[in-house]
Design a protein around this motif. Structure first.
Motif, short mmCIF file in Angstrom:
data_model
loop_
_atom_site.label_atom_id
_atom_site.label_comp_id
_atom_site.label_asym_id
_atom_site.label_seq_id
_atom_site.Cartn_x
_atom_site.Cartn_y
_atom_site.Cartn_z
N ASP A 124 47.24 22.19 85.38
CA ASP A 124 47.79 21.08 84.59
C ASP A 124 47.43 19.73 85.22
N ARG A 150 60.62 27.38 80.70
CA ARG A 150 60.65 26.07 80.02
C ARG A 150 60.99 24.96 81.02
N ARG A 158 50.41 24.78 87.74
CA ARG A 158 50.56 23.36 88.12
C ARG A 158 49.22 22.74 88.47
N LEU A 188 58.03 24.24 83.20
CA LEU A 188 56.91 23.59 82.50
C LEU A 188 57.26 22.18 82.02
N ALA A 189 58.56 21.82 82.16
CA ALA A 189 59.03 20.57 81.55
C ALA A 189 58.21 19.35 81.97
N PHE A 242 55.10 19.18 82.85
CA PHE A 242 53.65 19.31 82.70
C PHE A 242 53.09 18.21 81.80
N ARG A 243 51.89 17.78 82.11
CA ARG A 243 51.24 16.74 81.31
C ARG A 243 50.89 17.28 79.93
N SER A 244 50.46 18.54 79.92
CA SER A 244 50.09 19.18 78.66
C SER A 244 50.83 20.52 78.59
N GLN A 245 51.62 20.72 77.55
CA GLN A 245 52.45 21.92 77.47
C GLN A 245 51.64 23.14 77.03
N PRO A 246 51.54 24.17 77.90
CA PRO A 246 50.92 25.41 77.43
C PRO A 246 51.89 26.15 76.52
N LEU A 280 54.18 29.13 75.31
CA LEU A 280 54.89 30.22 75.99
C LEU A 280 54.83 31.43 75.06
#
Ligand SMILES: NC(=O)C1=CN([C@@H]2O[C@H](COP(=O)(O)OP(=O)(O)OC[C@H]3O[C@@H](n4cnc5c(N)ncnc54)[C@H](O)[C@@H]3O)[C@@H](O)[C@H]2O)C=CC1
Ligand SMILES: O=C([O-])CC(=O)C(=O)O
Length: 269
Positions: free
Chosen positions: A24, A44, A21, A47-48, A50-54, A56
């Protein structure tokens, strides 16, 4: 030109999720690109927002990043560490106790060009311990006091049939060296392992573990007797909500460690 490092994290628990977090939210010079989790649906969901999705990914695939942070149970340490080290990455372990019986990984890192950077984690003062260890050190001890519930599940307790939940007064559960402490309490004495690596090694570092009904915080006191200085330092860690064994300062310490990889101004050795 500012330097940017990509970061991957193994495990999205008390340490990993907080760190993810924070990255991000934006840390200059660091970009979170991949994470690994046991429970994919939960990951998931976490992470929903998040500004930028890493991405998985599986544990071995984390080694695509420049920096691989291990924040998973000690049981999967080797899988994460070997992939990162073979790929020549910067490997930042949380489960430091798992490194002690695997010091051959340091030799492998030397061969591949990888670096292993052990963060101070839930401890304090490793800068002073390292400085002292450049000279003569007579002794290093660490006394760890935890609320009994924070020790539940340690293999040493099962082997010695100790029920910490029935303890009513502060009780010394273990006294020995850092190597044996890390084997017996793999989820509890990463701090002792880090201290041993900073100072005089796991055989010479003495560890006391107390199940202490009078403390609400994970409390570690280091004592060092050296030719250059005498150190006595205590940290009282607020247990995290997700995992009472882990102090809230731990992901913050790792974040500070990662910042130090790219920052122009770095304070502390
Ligand atoms: N160096 C230090 O000062 C400290 C180190 N630690 C150590 O750091 C490690 C992580 O601690 P916490 O975040 O508190 O643990 P945690 O239990 O809260 O989180 C670990 C996460 O790893 C996930 N996981 C389990 N198996 C996995 C797999 N095969 N692949 C991917 N993810 C997997 C779990 O689902 C969980 O979300 C532990 O080994 C702990 O002992 C903890 C506190 C301080
Ligand atoms: O105090 C903490 O937060 C965690 C701890 O003892 C450790 O992992 O060594």
């Amino acid at each position: 030109m500012a330097r940017e490092l990509t970061v991957a994290i193994a495990g999205l628990g008390a340490i990993g999720l907080h760190l993810a977090r924070a990255l991000d939210a934006g840390v200059e010079g660091l970009r979170l690109v991949a994470v690994s989790a046991r429970d994919q649906d939960k990951a998931r969901a976490n992470l929903a927002g998040f500004r930028s999705q890493p991405a998985l990914v599986g544990l071995a695939e984390l080694a695509q990043a420049d920096v691989v942070v291990e924040a998973a149970p000690a049981a999967v340490f080797e899988e994460v560490a070997v992939a990162a080290i073979e790929a020549g990455r910067i490997f930042v372990p949380s489960s430091v106790g798992a490194l002690l019986p695997r010091m051959h990984l340091v030799e492998r890192a030397r061969a591949t060009g990888a670096r292993i950077i052990v963060p101070t984690g839930a401890l304090l003062g490793l800068d002073a311990v390292r400085a002292a260890a450049e000279g003569e050190v007579a002794s290093v001890t660490i006394e760890t006091r935890k609320p009994p519930r924070g020790l539940v599940g340690a293999p040493y307790l099962d082997q010695h049939k100790i029920d910490v939940t029935s303890i009513t007064t502060p009780t010394l559960i273990f006294k020995g060296n850092a190597f044996d402490a890390a084997q017996g309490f793999p989820a509890n004495v990463n701090v002792a392992a880090a201290l041993a690596l900073a100072g005089i090694g796991p055989e010479r570092t003495t560890v006391q573990i107390w199940a202490d009904t009078t403390v609400t915080r994970n409390t570690h006191t280091i004592r060092v007797e050296a030719a250059s200085a005498r150190l006595t330092m205590t940290i009282e860690n607020v247990p995290s909500e997700e995992n009472p064994r882990t102090g809230k300062i731990t992901p913050l310490s790792i974040l500070a460690c990662l910042r130090g990889l790219t920052s122009t101004l770095k304070v502390g050795s």
